[in-house]
Structure formats: structure tokens, C-alpha cells
Scaffold this motif. Structure first.
Motif, PDB file in Angstrom:
ATOM      1  N   MET A 148       0.789  -1.281   0.099  1.00 26.39           N
ATOM      2  CA  MET A 148      -0.021   0.052   0.227  1.00 26.39           C
ATOM      3  C   MET A 148       0.812   1.266  -0.128  1.00 26.39           C
ATOM      4  SD  MET A 148      -3.127  -0.778  -0.417  1.00 26.39           S
ATOM      5  CE  MET A 148      -4.085   0.865   0.226  1.00 26.39           C
TER       6      MET A 148
ATOM      7  N   THR B 267      -8.326  -0.755  -3.580  1.00 25.24           N
ATOM      8  CA  THR B 267      -7.545   0.671  -3.076  1.00 25.24           C
ATOM      9  C   THR B 267      -8.766   1.531  -2.384  1.00 25.24           C
ATOM     10  OG1 THR B 267      -7.943   1.662  -5.151  1.00 25.24           O
ATOM     11  CG2 THR B 267      -5.941   0.505  -4.933  1.00 25.24           C
TER      12      THR B 267
ATOM     13  N   ASN C 291     -10.440  -0.287  -7.980  1.00 22.84           N
ATOM     14  CA  ASN C 291     -10.645   1.270  -7.513  1.00 22.84           C
ATOM     15  C   ASN C 291     -12.271   1.417  -7.002  1.00 22.84           C
ATOM     16  OD1 ASN C 291     -11.857   1.824  -9.767  1.00 22.84           O
ATOM     17  ND2 ASN C 291     -10.318   3.614  -9.984  1.00 22.84           N
TER      18      ASN C 291
END
Length: 480
Positions: free
Chosen positions: A50, A71, A328
Motif C-alpha cells: 500500500m 484501493t 478502485n
């Protein structure tokens, strides 16, 4: 001749029946084993994959390459008990009433303008929990670690429990045996709790490898007290920190957690279970900012800015999820329940769930657009006054609600009826409140928020606190 023809026909029918039966068995998709690793207070950026260059997490980084990384994953709430209640029940906070770690009137009474909504400490026994649903699908269920939404996981859907109770942390000096937590026998003096929970988990895997199991592994780490192994602490003392990530004790805790995740994943492989197991790795809420910064995210645990609610999330499911992929799309830990329910097809289904089925995402597709909503009608005092990155130096969060709709995010605070609007695509750090620049967007999201609160019967604190003193509050802020 007729008799012979009948015998041939019967033989042919039997062969067809056997063939069909065999084909049907081959076509049945075996339910996967499920392991849900829920690390306590692990921040969104506290892992190598990350973006952290200080913490070392080679095993979890490898897991990320083997699975799907989210994410934009969110916890159901910004601190322990409500987030876990959301995950285990599949219901948002107004439906179960667990808004915080009791009590709800945190902080000095003279600095609270409203009487907060009373908090519910634990999930009600009438709620059909995630492990109960999985038991209905034929799973053996086991909890190894922090429970925090009831007195005993055995009463809420688990067949086996090691270390889980109403406790929210391991207590003073609690990471080394002799332990302070319930439902666990002390190990050798100095045994590390994270090691022990993993050892118990691996023992369960070996014993039940020929069954279908659900393991919930909610490590107590990396919750306070911050306690790591001495040799790892020394290692990180000699490593340069960066961007608010420089605590060697915390880094040692993360390193131990990572090593133990690696041990568990290796045990799956060694027992021929890797291909048969769905693994979820996540955290219950954001990290404590006073311990570890999550830049570029604002604030940390207890705040409804991004640093308090965004969490790391990996899902690995061999032959069902494409390895080394990223999405995402906005997801929440409320989504785990409906996702797993649609995979395992239990005899008894939960009829009301607030999350969405993520199976389309697991297959590389898009899910329908939806809003994420958070409701926090209570108070949560500051960790480190003036250094939590929150709106108010006295509180991580004052009563309010938040809605995330696409890239847009609206905060609504109940004390002063203030609105904060951010475009997370342009301003992930939530630095510039653009509510005045985009009044129509703010109004649209506010109306959505109001409709959601009405639908879920979300309680709103409206009674003024007679003890509140603006002068006292001003003096308290002045001394920050």
C-alpha cells in the motif's frame, strides 16, 4: 427376443442414469474454505504493497500479488466495536445500535453541546450473524482472537473460540504470556499472543482439512498497548522512518503479524488447501494517527475523514479471482456478508443486509453504483490533543453522518449543522471544503443522507447538553 430387447433397453437407461449422476457430481462446485483475517487498527498505508517504505510486510505483499487488491475499501465504522458489528451482522450502525466502544458520552461534559444517543454495547442475540449463516451452509466455524461484539463467540455462531470475548484489547503487558484475555490458556512465559493465535489456527486447519471450514482470525495486534519482540524493535530502531511512520515498536508488531500471516498461508499450501480456500485480509478501521500516519489520508482511527475509515483489503480465491489485480471501486466490510452468502448458498439466508454482493468485482466486472453511508450520533474524544488531524482538537469525532457517492464525500455535523464537501478524486486529503463552491452538489448529497437516515431509522441527537460551556471549551482548545 422381446425379453432380450427389454434387458438391453434397461441396461442403456441405467448407463445413462449413472452417466448423468457422475456428471452432476463433477459439475458441483465445492464450497470454498473461508479465512477472514481482520487486523486491529491496521492503517490503510501500514503495509508495503500500500506504499509504506518503513514497515516490512513481505508475506502480505505476496498475498496481494496472488489476489485482488481494493484501493478504496472502507470499514463499516471508524473504531473497533461498531466496525466489527457491521462486518459480523452485515447491517449498518443504525440497525444494530453499536455506534462506538461504550460509553457514547466520551470527552469532557462541558465540551459536548448535545446529549449523545445511548450506545448499544454488543450485537443483540436476535441478529443472524455471519458465522451462523455459514453454519447453515455446512461450515465448521472457529474464532481465534478479538471478538468484542458479545461475551462469547460460541453464543453467536462459532463452534470453536480461542481468545474471543467482550474485551477490546489484550490489556497491560498483554501481548506476552501470561495473558489477560479470556478463553485462552497461558503458554510458556514470554510467548507472543500473535504467534499463539496463529499456532491455534494452523492446528485447526490441520485437524479439519477434510471438512469445510470458516476461520475468523481477528488478531488483537496492532491495537495498543504497542508491544513488539525486542529483536524486531532493535531492528527498526536502526531503520529510518518517513512521513510519520517511524515507531519501531509498532513496526515490530506489524512484522510479527506479517510473519504469522505467512505461516498460515504456508500451512494452507502444505495441507493441500490453497486452491480450496478463499482468503480475505483487512483491518477493522484506520490506524491511530498518533502512532502511524496514513498520508495522504487525513486523520486516523475514530475519525470519519479518510484516514479513519479507509482500510487495506485483499481477497484471494484461486481459480476464481485473477491474481495480481487491482480495483478502485468503493467497497465496505458490510459487503463481506452478502458476498459470502451468495457463494455458499446456505439453507437459511439473511433477509436484510446493507452491503452489496462483490462477486461481480471478483470476476473482474463492475458493480452497480451505490453510496456508502456512516452514522455516528455520539462523541469520541481525542487521542493526542491537537495532533489527531481531526476537525476538532478535543474530539476525533463529534456527532454526525457521512455519505460517499462516487468521488464525492459529504460530512454533516449535528452540533452546528455544518457541512463539509470534498471531491476525493482531486482532494483525497480532504483539505479544501468546497461546500460553498458546489451548493447544488452539497444539497443533493444532504438530501440523500436524510433519506437514508429516514429509511434506516437512524437516531439523531437533538437534546442540548445543559453542562456545555462555550467558555470552558474555548479555554480547553486554547491550551492545546
Amino acid at each position: 427376443m422381446l425379453l432380450k430387447a427389454i434387458k438391453i433397453l434397461l441396461s442403456f437407461i441405467i448407463l445413462i442414469f449413472i452417466s448423468c449422476k457422475t456428471d452432476s457430481k463433477e459439475n458441483v462446485i465445492k464450497k470454498p474454505n473461508i479465512i477472514l483475517i481482520n487486523v486491529d487498527d491496521l492503517g490503510w498505508k501500514d503495509l508495503g504493497f500500500m506504499g509504506s517504505s518503513y514497515y516490512e510486510t513481505p508475506n502480505i505483499d505476496a498475498l496481494a500479488k496472488e489476489g485482488l487488491v481494493f484501493t478504496n475499501a472502507y470499514a463499516g465504522a471508524a473504531n473497533c466495536a461498531p466496525s466489527r458489528a457491521c462486518l459480523i451482522s452485515g447491517l449498518n450502525t443504525p440497525r444494530h445500535g453499536v455506534f462506538t466502544v461504550s460509553p457514547s458520552d466520551r470527552g469532557h461534559t462541558k465540551t459536548r453541546k448535545l446529549i449523545p444517543i445511548k450506545n448499544t454495547k454488543h450485537l443483540n442475540d436476535t441478529i443472524y450473524t455471519l458465522p451462523e449463516m455459514l453454519k447453515s451452509a455446512g461450515y465448521i466455524t472457529a474464532n481465534f482472537g478479538k471478538w468484542h461484539v458479545g461475551d462469547n463467540p460460541l453464543k453467536q455462531g462459532f463452534d470453536i473460540n480461542i481468545g474471543g470475548s467482550s474485551r477490546g484489547n489484550p490489556g497491560k503487558n498483554g501481548y506476552f504470556s501470561p495473558y489477560n484475555i479470556d478463553y485462552i490458556k497461558d503458554g510458556p512465559k514470554g510467548e507472543y499472543l500473535t504467534d499463539r493465535l496463529t499456532k491455534e489456527t494452523i492446528s485447526f486447519v490441520k485437524k479439519h482439512k477434510d471438512t469445510t471450514f470458516f476461520i475468523y482470525l481477528p488478531y488483537y495486534t496492532v491495537h495498543t498497548p504497542i508491544m513488539g519482540k525486542e529483536h524486531l524493535i532493535e531492528k527498526f530502531k536502526n531503520k529510518k522512518g518517513i512521513d510519520g511512520q517511524n515507531n519501531p515498536k509498532y513496526a515490530a508488531m506489524i512484522a510479527s503479524m506479517d510473519k504469522n500471516v505467512g505461516k498460515l498461508l504456508a500451512a494452507l499450501k502444505n495441507n493441500g488447501l490453497e486452491e480450496k480456500t478463499l482468503v480475505i485480509f483487512t483491518s477493522d478501521n484506520g490506524g491511530i494517527r498518533a502512532i502511524s500516519h496514513q498520508d495522504p489520508l487525513k486523520a486516523g482511527k475514530g475519525s470519519y475523514y479518510e484516514g479513519g475509515i479507509r482500510v487495506p483489503l485483499i481477497i484471494k480465491w484461486p481459480n476464481n479471482i485473477t491474481a495480481n489485480t487491482i480495483t478502485n471501486q468503493n467497497v465496505s466490510n458490510l459487503d463481506f456478508y452478502p458476498t459470502l452468502q451468495n457463494i455458499v448458498q446456505p439453507e437459511k439466508r439473511a433477509t436484510l443486509l446493507d452491503g452489496l454482493d462483490l462477486n461481480p468485482i471478483l470476476k473482474g466486472e463492475k458493480i452497480k453504483s451505490r453510496d456508502l453511508v456512516f452514522h455516528f450520533p455520539v462523541y469520541l474524544q481525542s487521542y493526542s490533543k491537537g495532533h489527531d488531524g481531526s476537525r476538532d482538537s478535543l474530539f476525533r469525532t463529534r456527532p454526525g453522518s457521512v455519505i460517499i457517492s462516487g468521488h464525492w464525500k459529504l460530512h454533516h455535523y449535528f452540533e452546528d449543522n455544518a457541512l463539509e464537501l470534498y471531491n476525493l478524486q482531486d482532494d483525497i486529503s480532504e483539505k479544501q471544503n468546497i461546500a460553498d463552491l458546489h451548493p447544488k452538489k452539497a444539497d443533493k448529497l444532504y438530501k440523500k443522507l436524510e433519506a437514508w437516515r429516514l429509511k434506516t431509522k437512524a437516531p439523531l441527537p437533538t437534546e442540548k447538553n445543559p453542562d456545555y460551556s462555550s467558555e470552558f471549551e474555548k479555554q480547553q482548545k486554547k491550551h492545546q
